[in-house]
Design a protein around this motif. Structure first.
Motif, PDB file in Angstrom:
ATOM      1  N   LEU A  45      -0.152  -1.174   1.162  1.00 51.39           N
ATOM      2  CA  LEU A  45      -1.220  -1.910   0.505  1.00 51.39           C
ATOM      3  C   LEU A  45      -1.250  -3.549   1.088  1.00 51.39           C
ATOM      4  O   LEU A  45      -0.210  -4.021   1.089  1.00 51.39           O
ATOM      5  CB  LEU A  45      -0.812  -1.912  -0.857  1.00 51.39           C
ATOM      6  N   TRP A  89      -3.057   2.352 -11.453  1.00 47.09           N
ATOM      7  CA  TRP A  89      -3.546   3.678 -10.845  1.00 47.09           C
ATOM      8  C   TRP A  89      -3.967   4.433 -11.889  1.00 47.09           C
ATOM      9  O   TRP A  89      -3.233   4.549 -12.589  1.00 47.09           O
ATOM     10  CB  TRP A  89      -2.391   3.791  -9.840  1.00 47.09           C
ATOM     11  N   ASP A 146      -9.072   2.696   2.864  1.00 45.92           N
ATOM     12  CA  ASP A 146      -9.889   2.079   1.817  1.00 45.92           C
ATOM     13  C   ASP A 146      -9.802   0.735   1.848  1.00 45.92           C
ATOM     14  O   ASP A 146      -8.637   0.136   2.067  1.00 45.92           O
ATOM     15  CB  ASP A 146      -9.834   2.874   0.528  1.00 45.92           C
ATOM     16  N   LYS A 147     -10.861  -0.011   1.110  1.00 47.41           N
ATOM     17  CA  LYS A 147     -11.011  -1.488   1.139  1.00 47.41           C
ATOM     18  C   LYS A 147     -11.659  -1.685  -0.282  1.00 47.41           C
ATOM     19  O   LYS A 147     -12.836  -1.257  -0.471  1.00 47.41           O
ATOM     20  CB  LYS A 147     -11.575  -2.029   2.407  1.00 47.41           C
ATOM     21  N   ARG A 148     -11.180  -2.890  -0.880  1.00 49.32           N
ATOM     22  CA  ARG A 148     -11.956  -3.102  -2.138  1.00 49.32           C
ATOM     23  C   ARG A 148     -11.679  -4.654  -2.458  1.00 49.32           C
ATOM     24  O   ARG A 148     -10.878  -5.306  -2.260  1.00 49.32           O
ATOM     25  CB  ARG A 148     -11.185  -2.531  -3.325  1.00 49.32           C
ATOM     26  N   TRP A 180       0.764   6.771  -4.127  1.00 48.21           N
ATOM     27  CA  TRP A 180      -0.419   6.091  -4.457  1.00 48.21           C
ATOM     28  C   TRP A 180      -1.665   6.902  -4.150  1.00 48.21           C
ATOM     29  O   TRP A 180      -1.607   7.871  -3.279  1.00 48.21           O
ATOM     30  CB  TRP A 180      -0.541   4.982  -3.764  1.00 48.21           C
ATOM     31  N   TYR A 203      -3.772  -4.335 -12.557  1.00 45.73           N
ATOM     32  CA  TYR A 203      -4.394  -3.044 -12.352  1.00 45.73           C
ATOM     33  C   TYR A 203      -3.597  -1.950 -12.446  1.00 45.73           C
ATOM     34  O   TYR A 203      -2.314  -2.016 -12.206  1.00 45.73           O
ATOM     35  CB  TYR A 203      -4.876  -3.258 -10.852  1.00 45.73           C
ATOM     36  N   LEU A 205      -9.191   2.959  -3.427  1.00 42.99           N
ATOM     37  CA  LEU A 205      -9.228   1.775  -4.362  1.00 42.99           C
ATOM     38  C   LEU A 205     -10.081   1.405  -5.145  1.00 42.99           C
ATOM     39  O   LEU A 205     -10.200   0.740  -5.981  1.00 42.99           O
ATOM     40  CB  LEU A 205      -8.925   0.704  -3.352  1.00 42.99           C
ATOM     41  N   LEU A 229      -6.004  -0.358   1.814  1.00 42.92           N
ATOM     42  CA  LEU A 229      -4.956   0.764   1.754  1.00 42.92           C
ATOM     43  C   LEU A 229      -4.968   1.227   3.113  1.00 42.92           C
ATOM     44  O   LEU A 229      -6.007   1.633   3.762  1.00 42.92           O
ATOM     45  CB  LEU A 229      -5.458   1.679   0.449  1.00 42.92           C
ATOM     46  N   HIS A 237      -9.972   5.183  -9.314  1.00 41.92           N
ATOM     47  CA  HIS A 237      -8.713   5.240  -8.935  1.00 41.92           C
ATOM     48  C   HIS A 237      -7.784   4.137  -9.395  1.00 41.92           C
ATOM     49  O   HIS A 237      -6.601   4.212  -9.588  1.00 41.92           O
ATOM     50  CB  HIS A 237      -8.553   5.659  -7.345  1.00 41.92           C
ATOM     51  N   LEU A 238      -8.472   3.070  -9.515  1.00 38.01           N
ATOM     52  CA  LEU A 238      -7.653   1.738  -9.620  1.00 38.01           C
ATOM     53  C   LEU A 238      -8.398   0.837 -10.766  1.00 38.01           C
ATOM     54  O   LEU A 238      -9.507   0.242 -10.204  1.00 38.01           O
ATOM     55  CB  LEU A 238      -7.567   1.114  -8.245  1.00 38.01           C
ATOM     56  N   LEU A 257      -8.628  -6.059  -0.986  1.00 34.12           N
ATOM     57  CA  LEU A 257      -7.302  -5.432  -1.016  1.00 34.12           C
ATOM     58  C   LEU A 257      -7.354  -4.201  -0.058  1.00 34.12           C
ATOM     59  O   LEU A 257      -8.610  -3.329  -0.251  1.00 34.12           O
ATOM     60  CB  LEU A 257      -6.844  -4.597  -2.460  1.00 34.12           C
TER      61      LEU A 257
END
Length: 418
Positions: A362, A417, A384-386, A52, A415, A56, A372, A60-61, A370
């Protein structure tokens, strides 16, 4: 000119051949990243595949498709070429849909009457379907909220058989509806239903045995989903009822061992987690426990107890540490050997579904976030956070290769990657 025409005809032939190819067979499912049951390939929320990215964001996503649906807590089932989802429509009808995996286009849809009114203290979690289905490459097994298990042909949605557990076993209908997600093993299906644990022939729906009966009603709605593991050389079904953790013989349904798990209102919800020859669980109102199975896996001995309490989120285990979302909304890392917390975070949402790959986790928070995370026993390390949905996201996250399938309360999205 002839070479151009020949090339064009050759290309057209290839297109026609590809268009006429059948859907992937059951043997081909194993070569394509899929998510065919509760918590993924091994029922432990661990996946393999390409590494991964460490971010996020949209670079990247990317979101590939999204479709609106009625409410559901069922996680998506991802086959080689299609995705199966459930929903409850107008508080009275349960619907199952198959959609094209790459585009989200609907392939088929079936429905049946199915609804209950859960007790008032559970109203905030809704009256809709809860159980995540299971797929064997040919047949889809869907547990409706009214304690009915339906077997569908995955190709066209045609019903093959159904079992109404209240009628078949005489048990009282479960007050919270059917929550347990079915488990397929060989020619059989296992599920906590009918106020107990049931083994069925997956081809006919015939009940083979009915074990761990408890009478039904308020305490008949088992929340946990079973797993099968070999411990000390003995292959067995591990199941957590509303009151206890138990090992069950696959052939007979006989209880091999059991251990009472204290819990407020019987909220034993987590899927049991096997670590070597030990079993971990955690309960609302009880605590976290690790039991070693001794004497040929016939006796459970408590290795340790920790006061931290799990709730609905089943943990992932990475490199000797248990990563567990807690009743108090915090996230904890627990040392398997000692039972001590390595660290505990600030509060997040009420529920996380988690998928692990290597040292990455995840996590899908029920508030639509979401996360990571790097699995690091020294400290909580959020990469990261989204925010990914304005709708609640109670259903379990599914990750297949470079694709993420996220079921929000009122929609399904895919989604990829980048």
């Amino acid at each position: 000119m002839r070479s151009i025409c020949d090339s064009w005809l050759s290309g057209l032939s290839i297109i026609l051949i590809v268009a006429l190819l059948p859907s992937p067979t059951r043997s081909e499912e194993s070569s394509i990243a899929t998510w065919l049951q509760w918590r993924g390939p091994q029922r432990d929320s661990h996946v393999k595949g390409p590494a991964w990215p460490q971010a996020l964001d949209a670079a990247h996503l990317e979101k590939v498709w999204s479709i609106p649906l009625g409410p559901s807590y069922s996680g998506p089932i991802v086959a080689a070429d299609r995705v199966f989802v459930t929903e409850t429509v107008s508080e009275q009808t349960e619907v199952v849909r198959a959609m094209d995996r790459q585009s989200g286009k609907e392939l088929w849809k079936v429905s049946w009457p199915g609804a209950i009114k859960v007790p008032f203290f559970a109203k905030s979690n809704g009256d809709w379907i809860r159980s995540t289905p299971a797929y064997d490459g040919e047949r889809l097994y869907v547990a409706g909220i009214r304690d009915v298990l339906v077997c569908l042909n995955g190709a066209d949605g045609q019903e093959i058989w159904r079992v109404d557990f209240a009628k078949a076993t005489g048990a009282k209908p479960p007050a919270f509806g059917c929550v347990c997600s079915p488990l397929i093993d060989g020619d059989f299906v296992y599920i906590q239903a009918g106020a107990g644990l049931v083994k069925l022939n997956k081809h006919s729906g015939k009940i083979i045995w009915h074990s761990l009966r408890n009478g039904g009603g308020m305490y008949g709605s088992a929340f946990s989903s079973p797993i099968i593991q070999t411990i000390n050389g003995q292959r067995q079904l591990l199941v957590q009822t509303r009151k206890k953790l138990a090992g069950v013989a696959l052939d007979s349904g006989e209880e091999l061992w059991s251990q009472v798990i204290p819990a407020f209102r019987g909220m034993n919800i987590l899927t049991p987690t096997v670590i070597g020859n030990s079993v971990f669980t955690s309960s609302y109102g009880g605590g976290s426990y690790l039991y070693a199975l001794n004497n040929g896996a016939a006796e459970a001995e408590q290795r340790w107890r920790n006061k931290v309490q799990g709730y609905m989120s089943s943990p992932v285990v990475i490199d000797g540490h248990i990563y567990l979302h807690l009743r108090n909304k915090r996230f904890a890392c627990i040392n398997v050997e000692t039972g001590q917390e390595a660290w505990v975070t600030k509060p997040f949402g009420k529920y996380w579904s988690m998928v692990a790959q290597g040292d990455r986790i995840l996590a899908l928070d029920e508030r639509g976030d979401l996360l990571l995370i790097r699995a690091n026993p020294q400290q909580f390390e959020l990469l990261d956070k989204r925010h990914i949905s304005d709708e609640p996201t109670w259903a379990h996250l599914a990750v297949c290769g470079d694709q993420l399938f996220i079921r929000a309360l009122n929609g399904q999205s895919m989604y990829r990657w980048k």
